[in-house]
Design a protein around this motif. Structure first.
Motif, PDB file in Angstrom:
ATOM      1  N   GLN A  77       0.816  -1.217   0.000  1.00 34.65           N
ATOM      2  CA  GLN A  77       0.000   0.000   0.000  1.00 34.65           C
ATOM      3  C   GLN A  77       0.850   1.268   0.000  1.00 34.65           C
ATOM      4  O   GLN A  77       0.500   2.255  -0.645  1.00 34.65           O
ATOM      5  N   ILE A  78       1.957   1.256   0.727  1.00 35.31           N
ATOM      6  CA  ILE A  78       2.870   2.412   0.740  1.00 35.31           C
ATOM      7  C   ILE A  78       3.418   2.614  -0.671  1.00 35.31           C
ATOM      8  O   ILE A  78       3.505   3.738  -1.156  1.00 35.31           O
ATOM      9  N   GLY A  79       3.767   1.524  -1.349  1.00 36.66           N
ATOM     10  CA  GLY A  79       4.259   1.599  -2.727  1.00 36.66           C
ATOM     11  C   GLY A  79       3.229   2.198  -3.657  1.00 36.66           C
ATOM     12  O   GLY A  79       3.556   3.042  -4.509  1.00 36.66           O
ATOM     13  N   LYS A  80       1.977   1.792  -3.503  1.00 33.78           N
ATOM     14  CA  LYS A  80       0.899   2.337  -4.340  1.00 33.78           C
ATOM     15  C   LYS A  80       0.721   3.830  -4.110  1.00 33.78           C
ATOM     16  O   LYS A  80       0.533   4.598  -5.040  1.00 33.78           O
ATOM     17  N   ARG A  81       0.760   4.239  -2.844  1.00 30.29           N
ATOM     18  CA  ARG A  81       0.484   5.626  -2.507  1.00 30.29           C
ATOM     19  C   ARG A  81       1.675   6.548  -2.747  1.00 30.29           C
ATOM     20  O   ARG A  81       1.521   7.647  -3.228  1.00 30.29           O
ATOM     21  N   PHE A  82       2.891   6.106  -2.368  1.00 29.53           N
ATOM     22  CA  PHE A  82       4.041   7.020  -2.377  1.00 29.53           C
ATOM     23  C   PHE A  82       5.115   6.665  -3.410  1.00 29.53           C
ATOM     24  O   PHE A  82       6.133   7.337  -3.485  1.00 29.53           O
ATOM     25  N   GLY A  83       4.897   5.597  -4.166  1.00 29.68           N
ATOM     26  CA  GLY A  83       5.866   5.250  -5.197  1.00 29.68           C
ATOM     27  C   GLY A  83       6.705   4.039  -4.836  1.00 29.68           C
ATOM     28  O   GLY A  83       6.896   3.719  -3.667  1.00 29.68           O
ATOM     29  N   LYS A  84       7.200   3.401  -5.899  1.00 33.04           N
ATOM     30  CA  LYS A  84       7.931   2.149  -5.777  1.00 33.04           C
ATOM     31  C   LYS A  84       9.144   2.242  -4.847  1.00 33.04           C
ATOM     32  O   LYS A  84       9.428   1.326  -4.098  1.00 33.04           O
ATOM     33  N   GLU A  85       9.855   3.386  -4.892  1.00 34.58           N
ATOM     34  CA  GLU A  85      11.073   3.496  -4.071  1.00 34.58           C
ATOM     35  C   GLU A  85      10.766   3.479  -2.578  1.00 34.58           C
ATOM     36  O   GLU A  85      11.636   3.184  -1.775  1.00 34.58           O
ATOM     37  N   LYS A  86       9.516   3.749  -2.188  1.00 34.43           N
ATOM     38  CA  LYS A  86       9.147   3.701  -0.767  1.00 34.43           C
ATOM     39  C   LYS A  86       8.387   2.424  -0.425  1.00 34.43           C
ATOM     40  O   LYS A  86       8.224   2.109   0.747  1.00 34.43           O
ATOM     41  N   GLY A  87       7.916   1.715  -1.426  1.00 35.54           N
ATOM     42  CA  GLY A  87       7.122   0.510  -1.191  1.00 35.54           C
ATOM     43  C   GLY A  87       7.965  -0.735  -1.124  1.00 35.54           C
ATOM     44  O   GLY A  87       7.732  -1.701  -1.841  1.00 35.54           O
TER      45      GLY A  87
END
Length: 110
Positions: free
Chosen positions: A70-80
């Motif tokens: 979910q973090i990747g979906k919301r804030f981008g792959k580098e954070k997910g």
């Protein structure tokens, strides 16, 4: 156990999770982080605020796999990814971030 914030005593369980989720505040999160020798940055707050929104919607704290996705979906792959999340929350992204967010311990966490 209890934590003192602005003259108010806030009850926690033996692992440091709030017993009353209504008592959470950003100041409390900052205090918990200080006890872990962490300084909360904007990146930490993205995760903490995401967790609070997720809990509000689903009434459950997400397990690490769900959190990462979910973090990747919301804030981008580098954070997910778990490497990024472990850099922010070295004691376990789901457990530590949920504690700072004033949420119960995520299911599946030991």
């Amino acid at each position: 156990m209890a934590i003192e914030v602005n003259g108010t005593t806030i009850e926690t369980d033996e692992e440091g999770y709030l017993t009353n989720l209504e008592e959470w505040s950003p100041e409390l999160a900052e205090l918990m982080a200080q006890e872990d020798d962490l300084e909360l940055t904007e990146n930490h707050w993205e995760v903490i605020n995401f967790l609070r929104e997720y809990y509000e919607e689903y009434q459950i704290a997400p397990a690490i796999r769900v959190l990462t996705k979910q973090i990747g979906k919301r804030f981008g792959k580098e954070k997910g990814n778990s490497k990024y999340l472990y850099e922010l929350f070295p004691y376990g992204p789901a457990k530590q971030a949920c504690r700072y967010a004033g949420l119960p311990k995520p299911t599946g966490c030991v």
